[in-house]
Design a protein around this motif. Structure first.
Motif, mmCIF file in Angstrom:
data_model
loop_
_atom_site.group_PDB
_atom_site.id
_atom_site.type_symbol
_atom_site.label_atom_id
_atom_site.label_comp_id
_atom_site.label_asym_id
_atom_site.label_seq_id
_atom_site.Cartn_x
_atom_site.Cartn_y
_atom_site.Cartn_z
ATOM 1 N N ILE A 202 0.956 -1.172 -0.061
ATOM 2 C CA ILE A 202 -0.049 -0.189 0.193
ATOM 3 C C ILE A 202 0.848 1.346 0.124
ATOM 4 O O ILE A 202 0.689 2.182 -0.758
ATOM 5 C CB ILE A 202 -0.862 0.057 1.197
ATOM 6 N N GLU A 203 1.914 1.068 0.768
ATOM 7 C CA GLU A 203 2.732 2.573 0.757
ATOM 8 C C GLU A 203 3.619 2.636 -0.413
ATOM 9 O O GLU A 203 3.538 3.757 -0.764
ATOM 10 C CB GLU A 203 3.586 2.395 2.071
ATOM 11 N N ILE A 204 3.867 1.562 -1.124
ATOM 12 C CA ILE A 204 4.643 1.683 -2.289
ATOM 13 C C ILE A 204 3.499 2.429 -3.387
ATOM 14 O O ILE A 204 3.946 3.292 -4.141
ATOM 15 C CB ILE A 204 4.982 0.488 -2.845
ATOM 16 N N LEU A 217 11.506 3.900 -3.150
ATOM 17 C CA LEU A 217 11.393 2.391 -2.723
ATOM 18 C C LEU A 217 12.353 2.021 -1.702
ATOM 19 O O LEU A 217 11.919 1.536 -0.741
ATOM 20 C CB LEU A 217 11.589 1.377 -4.005
ATOM 21 N N ASN A 218 13.614 2.515 -1.827
ATOM 22 C CA ASN A 218 14.705 2.187 -0.881
ATOM 23 C C ASN A 218 13.729 2.923 0.371
ATOM 24 O O ASN A 218 14.710 2.071 1.602
ATOM 25 C CB ASN A 218 15.763 2.961 -1.436
ATOM 26 N N GLN A 219 13.570 4.165 0.575
ATOM 27 C CA GLN A 219 13.119 4.864 1.819
ATOM 28 C C GLN A 219 12.238 3.831 2.342
ATOM 29 O O GLN A 219 12.158 3.634 3.742
ATOM 30 C CB GLN A 219 12.552 6.014 1.541
ATOM 31 N N ILE A 220 11.069 3.433 1.765
ATOM 32 C CA ILE A 220 10.097 2.523 2.168
ATOM 33 C C ILE A 220 10.796 1.292 2.904
ATOM 34 O O ILE A 220 10.333 1.008 3.940
ATOM 35 C CB ILE A 220 9.080 2.299 1.018
ATOM 36 N N LEU A 221 11.558 0.427 2.136
ATOM 37 C CA LEU A 221 12.373 -0.627 2.494
ATOM 38 C C LEU A 221 13.154 -0.572 3.764
ATOM 39 O O LEU A 221 13.020 -1.408 4.738
ATOM 40 C CB LEU A 221 13.181 -1.321 1.465
#
Length: 398
Positions: A202-204, A217-221
């Motif tokens: 969902i965040e992506i 994407l890297n920040q979310i991961l």
């Protein structure tokens, strides 16, 4: 199947092309809809609810448009009625028609009347349960899709109607709503893997087009990797495609089994069984592992679910074995006998049947069962000793 496809097609229509894509007016669709009452199928329709607190999606390609101006005016308005009206208008004016316009819900209501379907209003419930009485992120994961609380709200409305109209007949249940809720939560088929997996997806989604791209994407991961737990690690790999969602559950389940954490093992596999109840391997693998570890309650949950769908020699034999282990010998005999009706060439089943008969002091049937076990497998463990013991018992009783 045709009717299911009809409903999916109808509710999946692109709102911007509502009139051309709603298939209610085709002759074949009308025929299907008109035939439903004659086969006693109860059909429920409800509105498509949207998240009115979502910023207009058109801002990803167009700044300072009419929808954005209405949205900002609504967000900053302290008058409840005006706020609701402005946010609804912002949704209607959004150039990206990803949220259901009022028009499509009017069509659904009219057609439910035309075909005699039951219309269950849910929009008012969403508003009542939402902050400021405006459907927003407390009940949605994005612009259109309800979260678990939103789905439950819809389900409750349908359930209440079913009970009110007595559509299921006399349920003969004394369960109160609190007990039902507790049971649903305790058996709900998802674990932390699913929580993290869905949150990440969902965040992506919400950080990509046409939503605002705030995080990479890297920040979310990095955010989820900071949790530093095995479930989050496996969920992250599943999101990235390094392993499948199913493999993440299997991997964690087998790791938990090695730690003797049998409940976690059971719950990870329960998700897979609920997701694909037609995959028989999962039932068999899990129930045999749990029985081997004497986790009879968990094993029984799996086996009874399997048995209700696919009753065969496997499920009846293992249910019988569980009943033998917990001392319910009459039920053990019933299920073991059922298993032999499916497949008579089972030495272990005859062995367990012999044990069960002996426990209720039926020496004759116990002796017959162990003889059948030996005839199938003369070297079956301890079978010869049990036969000698039962033969002596039989002679003494005579």
């Amino acid at each position: 199947n045709s009717f299911s496809n009809l409903i999916c097609w109808t509710l999946g229509a692109n709102p911007s092309e509502t009139r051309s894509l709603i298939p209610f007016n085709s002759s074949s669709t009308k025929s299907i809809c008109l035939s439903v009452p004659s086969i006693n199928v109860e059909v429920f329709l409800c509105e498509i609810i949207s998240n009115n607190m979502q910023e207009p999606l058109e801002v990803s390609i167009k700044k300072n448009g009419e929808a954005e101006k209405l949205f900002l005016e609504g967000i900053n308005n302290n008058n409840k009625e005006q706020k609701e009206k402005l946010l609804l208008l912002a949704k209607e004016k959004d150039a990206f028609r990803f949220r259901a316009p009022t028009e499509i819900n009017e069509i659904i209501i009219n057609k439910s009347d035309e075909f005699g379907f039951t219309f269950i209003p849910v929009e008012s419930e969403f508003k009542e349960k939402s902050k400021q009485n405006i459907s927003g992120f407390d009940l949605f994961v994005d612009h259109l899709h309800p979260n678990i609380d939103g789905h439950k709200l819809i389900a409750d409305q349908i359930y209440n109607f079913i009970i009110k109209e007595n559509l299921l007949g006399n349920l003969n249940t004394n369960l109160d709503s609190t007990t039902i809720e507790r049971t649903l939560k305790s058996t709900f088929p998802f674990t932390r893997i699913d929580t993290v997996f869905s949150e990440m997806r969902i965040e992506i989604l919400l950080n990509s087009h046409p939503f605002k791209e705030k995080k990479s994407l890297n920040q979310i991961l990095d955010n989820y990797n900071s949790y530093n737990d095995r479930s989050s690690e496996l969920a992250s790999k599943a999101v990235l495609g390094e392993l499948s969602w199913e493999s993440a559950h299997v991997k964690l389940a087998d790791e938990e089994y090695q730690k003797n954490n049998f409940e976690r093992f059971f719950r990870e596999y329960w998700c897979l069984i609920e997701d694909k109840p037609f995959v028989k391997y999962n039932y068999k693998y899990v129930s045999e592992k749990l029985i081997a570890s004497k986790q009879y309650n968990f094993a029984a949950s799996i086996l009874f679910k399997y048995n209700n769908k696919y009753e065969d020699y496997f499920s009846t034999a293992l249910i019988g074995k569980i009943y033998l282990e917990i001392g319910n010998y009459k039920s053990a005999i019933m299920y073991l006998t059922k298993s032999l009706n499916y497949n008579k060439n089972q030495a272990e089943v005859y062995y367990n049947l012999s044990q069960s008969y002996y426990r209720i002091n039926d020496i004759s049937n116990a002796l017959n069962s162990i003889n059948n076990c030996i005839s199938i497998n003369p070297k079956y463990k301890d079978a010869q000793k049990i036969k000698e013991f039962l033969s002596k018992k039989s002679l003494l009783s005579n």
